[in-house]
Design a protein around this motif. Structure first.
Motif, PDB file in Angstrom:
ATOM      1  N   VAL A 125      -3.839   7.531  -5.566  1.00 50.89           N
ATOM      2  CA  VAL A 125      -2.526   7.469  -4.933  1.00 50.89           C
ATOM      3  C   VAL A 125      -2.027   8.888  -4.685  1.00 50.89           C
ATOM      4  CG1 VAL A 125      -0.136   6.679  -5.148  1.00 50.89           C
ATOM      5  CG2 VAL A 125      -1.996   5.299  -6.115  1.00 50.89           C
ATOM      6  N   THR A 171      -1.100  -0.586  -6.218  1.00 55.17           N
ATOM      7  CA  THR A 171      -1.795   0.661  -5.930  1.00 55.17           C
ATOM      8  C   THR A 171      -2.685   1.139  -7.072  1.00 55.17           C
ATOM      9  OG1 THR A 171       0.150   1.966  -6.596  1.00 55.17           O
ATOM     10  CG2 THR A 171      -0.072   1.429  -4.255  1.00 55.17           C
ATOM     11  N   GLY A 182      -3.163   3.981  -2.569  1.00 58.06           N
ATOM     12  CA  GLY A 182      -2.050   3.987  -1.629  1.00 58.06           C
ATOM     13  C   GLY A 182      -1.407   5.351  -1.528  1.00 58.06           C
ATOM     14  N   ASP A 221       0.794  -1.228   0.000  1.00 54.08           N
ATOM     15  CA  ASP A 221       0.000   0.000   0.000  1.00 54.08           C
ATOM     16  C   ASP A 221       0.827   1.278   0.000  1.00 54.08           C
ATOM     17  OD1 ASP A 221      -2.627  -1.513   0.786  1.00 54.08           O
ATOM     18  OD2 ASP A 221      -1.163  -2.081   2.318  1.00 54.08           O
ATOM     19  N   HIS A 278       2.872   0.429  -8.315  1.00 53.02           N
ATOM     20  CA  HIS A 278       1.604   0.818  -8.935  1.00 53.02           C
ATOM     21  C   HIS A 278       1.030  -0.330  -9.759  1.00 53.02           C
ATOM     22  CE1 HIS A 278      -1.405   3.673 -10.211  1.00 53.02           C
ATOM     23  NE2 HIS A 278      -1.144   3.426 -11.485  1.00 53.02           N
TER      24      HIS A 278
END
Length: 252
Positions: free
Chosen positions: A178, A131, A136, A85, A127
């Protein structure tokens, strides 16, 4: 202990000692599981023990600018703790000093590769694996040398300025799922920064309005804040954590 990161996993690069380890310690104290990286497995194993053992932390040895290491670290984070995360790009090198005009360009390329390109690559890896779908937060560890010129460590400062730019661009691209922020410390009392204050700590500290150099925990607490929901409306920002020294014209 707090539960601010309960059920979340953080990857902290360059975290076998110094600022990186202090960041990992704070994240564990705030409820996260952490995956730490560094070049030596023995040092990482010692750091994992400091962090409370394998229930709380995992150490994966390798070089930050190695693609296979990055992929393996993220894979192990998800396999061991169930998620990836949070990312803290803390790894950085500063192998040279002196005038920029005399700089070995191969050294310059290596500094940018490790301090900038690798940080971007870590963000891409996390990513793609986690995420993008789950959301995240990322914190990049820059430096006050990236905020204003720092003669003598010019390529290091230039790379940290580039890292700030990468932070801002990723914040635009990855929102809202994010958040991406950075922290810019002044001199923190670590082995990495020893040359900047060894033998003259009182003299260097006198330049700081708070009259002391930073401690690793001073950075760990700010990084924890930036990764947490307490900073939920912050992205693309660089928090200068410097004891006030940039207010007086210095970067040391």
């Amino acid at each position: 202990m707090s539960t601010r990161f309960e059920g979340r996993t953080a990857i902290v690069t360059g975290a076998s000692r110094g600022i990186g380890l202090a960041i990992a310690e704070r994240l564990v104290a705030d409820g996260a599981r952490v995956v730490i990286t560094g070049r030596g497995q023995e040092a990482l194993d010692e750091a994992v023990a400091t962090l409370g053992g394998p229930a709380h932390a995992l150490g994966v040895a390798g070089k930050a600018d190695d693609a296979a290491h990055r992929a393996d670290t993220v894979r192990q984070a998800i396999a061991t703790f169930g998620s990836a995360d949070l990312l803290v790009n803390n790894t950085g090198i500063n192998p040279t000093s002196g005038p920029m005009i005399e700089l070995d360009l191969d050294v310059a390329r290596k500094v940018v590769e490790v301090n900038c390109i690798a940080a971007l690559a870590w963000a891409q890896e996390v990513h793609a694996a986690w995420t993008k779908e789950h959301g995240g937060a990322i914190v990049n560890v820059s430096s006050v040398a990236g905020v204003k010129p720092a003669p003598g460590i010019g390529i290091y400062g230039a790379s940290k300025a580039m890292l700030i730019s990468i932070t801002e661009l990723l914040a635009v691209e990855l929102g809202p799922g994010v958040r991406v922020n950075a922290v810019a410390p002044a001199v923190v009392k670590t082995k990495f920064a020893t040359a900047l204050y060894e033998g003259r700590e009182a003299e260097v500290s006198a330049q700081y309005p708070l009259k002391r150099l930073g401690e690793p925990d001073d950075i760990g607490s700010v990084v924890s804040f930036l990764l947490s929901g307490d900073a939920a409306w912050m992205t693309g920002q660089t928090l200068v954590v410097d004891g006030g020294v940039t207010l007086t014209g210095g970067v040391e």
